[in-house]
Design an enzyme around this catalytic site. Structure first.
Site, PDB file in Angstrom:
ATOM      1  CD1 TRP A   1      -8.974   5.699  -3.443  1.00  0.00           C
ATOM      2  CD2 TRP A   1      -6.819   6.259  -3.729  1.00  0.00           C
ATOM      3  NE1 TRP A   1      -8.942   6.823  -4.225  1.00  0.00           N
ATOM      4  CE2 TRP A   1      -7.621   7.189  -4.409  1.00  0.00           C
ATOM      5  CE3 TRP A   1      -5.428   6.413  -3.754  1.00  0.00           C
ATOM      6  CZ2 TRP A   1      -7.074   8.268  -5.129  1.00  0.00           C
ATOM      7  CZ3 TRP A   1      -4.887   7.478  -4.464  1.00  0.00           C
ATOM      8  CH2 TRP A   1      -5.708   8.388  -5.146  1.00  0.00           C
ATOM      9  CE  LYS A   2     -12.501  -0.677   1.440  1.00  0.00           C
ATOM     10  NZ  LYS A   2     -13.514  -1.726   1.591  1.00  0.00           N
TER      11      LYS A   2
ATOM     12  CD  GLU B   1     -12.292  -3.347   4.527  1.00  0.00           C
ATOM     13  OE1 GLU B   1     -11.323  -2.599   4.309  1.00  0.00           O
ATOM     14  OE2 GLU B   1     -13.219  -3.523   3.702  1.00  0.00           O
TER      15      GLU B   1
ATOM     16  CB  SER C   1     -21.928  -2.213  -2.911  1.00  0.00           C
ATOM     17  OG  SER C   1     -21.195  -3.350  -2.457  1.00  0.00           O
TER      18      SER C   1
ATOM     19  N   GLY D   1     -15.575   2.548  -1.670  1.00  0.00           N
ATOM     20  CA  GLY D   1     -14.374   1.732  -1.732  1.00  0.00           C
ATOM     21  C   GLY D   1     -14.019   1.404  -3.169  1.00  0.00           C
ATOM     22  N   GLY D   2     -14.418   0.215  -3.614  1.00  0.00           N
ATOM     23  CA  GLY D   2     -14.028  -0.293  -4.935  1.00  0.00           C
ATOM     24  C   GLY D   2     -14.202   0.704  -6.077  1.00  0.00           C
TER      25      GLY D   2
HETATM   26  P1  PGA Z   1     -17.061  -0.702  -1.162  1.00  0.00           P
HETATM   27  O1  PGA Z   1     -16.303  -0.293   0.201  1.00  0.00           O
HETATM   28  O2  PGA Z   1     -17.545   0.565  -1.794  1.00  0.00           O
HETATM   29  O3  PGA Z   1     -16.022  -1.412  -1.989  1.00  0.00           O
HETATM   30  O4  PGA Z   1     -18.193  -1.594  -0.773  1.00  0.00           O
HETATM   31  C1  PGA Z   1     -16.813   0.704   1.046  1.00  0.00           C
HETATM   32  C2  PGA Z   1     -15.890   0.912   2.220  1.00  0.00           C
HETATM   33  O5  PGA Z   1     -15.322  -0.061   2.723  1.00  0.00           O
HETATM   34  O6  PGA Z   1     -15.713   2.052   2.693  1.00  0.00           O
END
Ligand code: PGA
Length: 254
Positions: free
Chosen positions: A12-13, A99, A215, A236-237
């Site tokens: 979820w960042k 990140e 993605s 992620g997203g």
């Molecule tokens: P994303 O991120 O699915 O938004 O590309 C993947 C991740 O950073 O684990």
């Protein structure tokens, strides 16, 4: 070949409020909380870990943290020990996400220390590796993966390796909407598995799960999962919506 249980994880960042995090967890619980043939985990921000853990209690969805420190305690202002994450109900922890590497300066050495710290605390680390676009364009994918995988796992004992998942996340595919093709993912995953065979006793590399991340969406997950060495996804997203993460978890089930 070992049959590896698919493992779908949602990172979820740094998003959402406590109310939104609990609502997302509750919706996920309703939609995929009883899926029994795959492992499922979500990775909320630190302050929401316990609330999300409580919202998921009794379901099959596990909770993990997005990062940890290598040490169990000490004067490390702002850091969180892996033991504290265990205490908060986490089963997993992400280590070395790109990140963290690029924005927070985490070196291979730092990542290696965190992997050991997480294992010592009884957590199951997901170790993230992957090349940048410049590295791919320069033909350095294998060099980067070899360096990152060896550095992160060299000091992990074979019995502890049973608790490690590797996530291949090409940096150019993260948050860009540009996912690796299934063939590109498979090529990298097979290479990572080959690296693991050099580090661990026979059979271990075959049992280690390798997730793809970058993605991942409901409409590309099935194609990725058809590849023999793609054992799951780190999302992620698309994990911020219960409907889309549930669709990813349920890939291939119609
Ligand atoms: P994303 O991120 O699915 O938004 O590309 C993947 C991740 O950073 O684990």
């Amino acid at each position: 070949m070992a049959s590896r249980r698919p493992f779908l994880a949602g990172n979820w960042k740094m998003h959402g409020t406590r109310t939104e995090a609990v609502a997302l967890a509750s919706d996920l619980r309703a939609q995929v909380g009883d899926v029994a043939d795959r492992d499922i985990a979500v990775f909320p921000p630190f302050p929401f870990l316990e609330a999300v853990r409580n919202a998921l209690r009794g379901s099959r969805i596990e909770v993990g943290a997005q990062d940890c420190h290598a040490e169990p305690k000490g004067a490390y202002t702002g850091a969180v020990a892996p033991e504290m994450l265990r205490d908060a109900g986490c089963r997993y922890v992400l280590v070395g996400h790109s990140e963290r590497r690029s924005l927070f300066g985490e070196t291979d050495d730092v990542v290696a220390g965190k992997v050991l710290g997480a294992l010592r605390a009884g957590l199951m680390p997901i170790v993230c590796v992957g090349e940048t676009l410049a590295e791919r364009d320069a033909g350095k994918v294998e060099d980067v993966l070899r360096r990152q995988v060896n550095a992160a796992l060299l000091r992990v004992s074979p019995d502890r390796m049973e608790r490690v998942t590797v996530a291949y996340e090409p940096v150019w595919a993260i948050g860009t909407g540009r996912n690796a093709t299934p063939a590109q993912a498979e090529e990298a995953h097979a290479f990572i598995r080959h690296l693991l065979t050099a580090l661990f006793p026979a059979g271990q590399a075959d049992r280690t799960r390798i997730q793809y991340g970058g993605s991942v969406k409901p409409d590309n997950i099935a194609g990725l999962m058809r590849e023999p060495d793609v054992d799951g996804a780190l999302v992620g997203g698309a994990s911020l919506s219960a409907a889309s993460f549930a669709a990813i978890v349920r890939y291939g089930k119609g």
